[in-house]
Design a protein around this motif. Structure first.
Motif: not given
Length: 224
Positions: A7-12, A118-123, A144-161
């Protein structure tokens, strides 16, 4: 059938308008008592726009900074320059209310033996605060936070997580987001995708298209 529900977090899962709405109901929020819906809308819009622009330019900062920058823009547009109002809104963002159907929906998924994340842009600290405040941590196998890869969605590196964490193929994942652009990005990536279209908007004209469009999260367990 999906093995993992992400799930996305914010708004979802969490209502991003809750901070402004809650403050507007108190004496401290009198200045936004009538205008809080527009303020909340502008805040969310700028928060997202800044995340996209930073993803394109490579100027990553934690999502909390993006959240503060978005609020400052929204307050400026509303003609509000009260530091106490700003701080009160930011404090409430750490305890956003979940949508009413969230706890029962997650409980049903866990009872059915599904892994949930959760897979989120959130810190990470923001997400921890929201999950704890909502009381849904017991249902989640990972946050799971995008902070681990240092880029926000919808970058593929985020979904790779997701695959990196669960060791699964994309088609084993049911990805759920209330953001049309996020649902499109996840669908293009290869996830089974649900767009929670709470506002009845048209599907985005992007390469990926969600397999399912729902008005809320209630029937997610039937799709997983």
């Amino acid at each position: 059938m999906a093995q993992i529900c992400v799930f996305d977090a914010y708004g979802t899962l969490f209502d991003v308008a809750a901070a402004a709405r809650k403050l507007a109901e108190t004496p401290s929020g009198a200045a936004i008592a009538e205008t809080w819906p527009a303020l909340a809308e502008d805040w969310r819009r700028k928060q997202l726009e800044y995340s996209w622009l930073r993803a394109v330019t490579g100027d990553y900062v934690p999502f909390w900074q993006v959240t503060k920058d978005g609020l400052d823009w929204a307050l400026a547009k509303a003609g509000q320059d009260d530091p106490e109002l700003r701080e009160a809104l930011l404090a409430l963002y750490w305890e956003l209310a979940p949508y009413r159907e969230v706890p029962e929906m997650l409980a049903r998924l866990k009872a059915a033996g599904k892994a949930c994340a959760i897979l989120s842009n959130g810190s990470p600290d923001m997400l921890e605060g929201a999950v704890d405040s909502a009381g849904i941590g017991t249902y989640l196998d990972a946050v799971l936070s995008v902070e681990a890869v240092g880029i926000f969605k919808p970058a593929r590196a985020v979904y790779d997580m997701v695959g990196a964490r669960f060791g699964c193929a994309p088609e084993a994942v049911l990805f759920v987001s209330s953001n049309g652009w996020d649902a499109a990005g996840a669908a293009a990536y290869g996830f089974q995708t649900v767009w929670v279209n709470r506002r009845g908007e048209p599907v985005d004209n992007l390469p990926g298209r969600p397999q399912h469009v729902l008005a809320d999260l209630t029937t997610i367990p039937e799709l997983a």
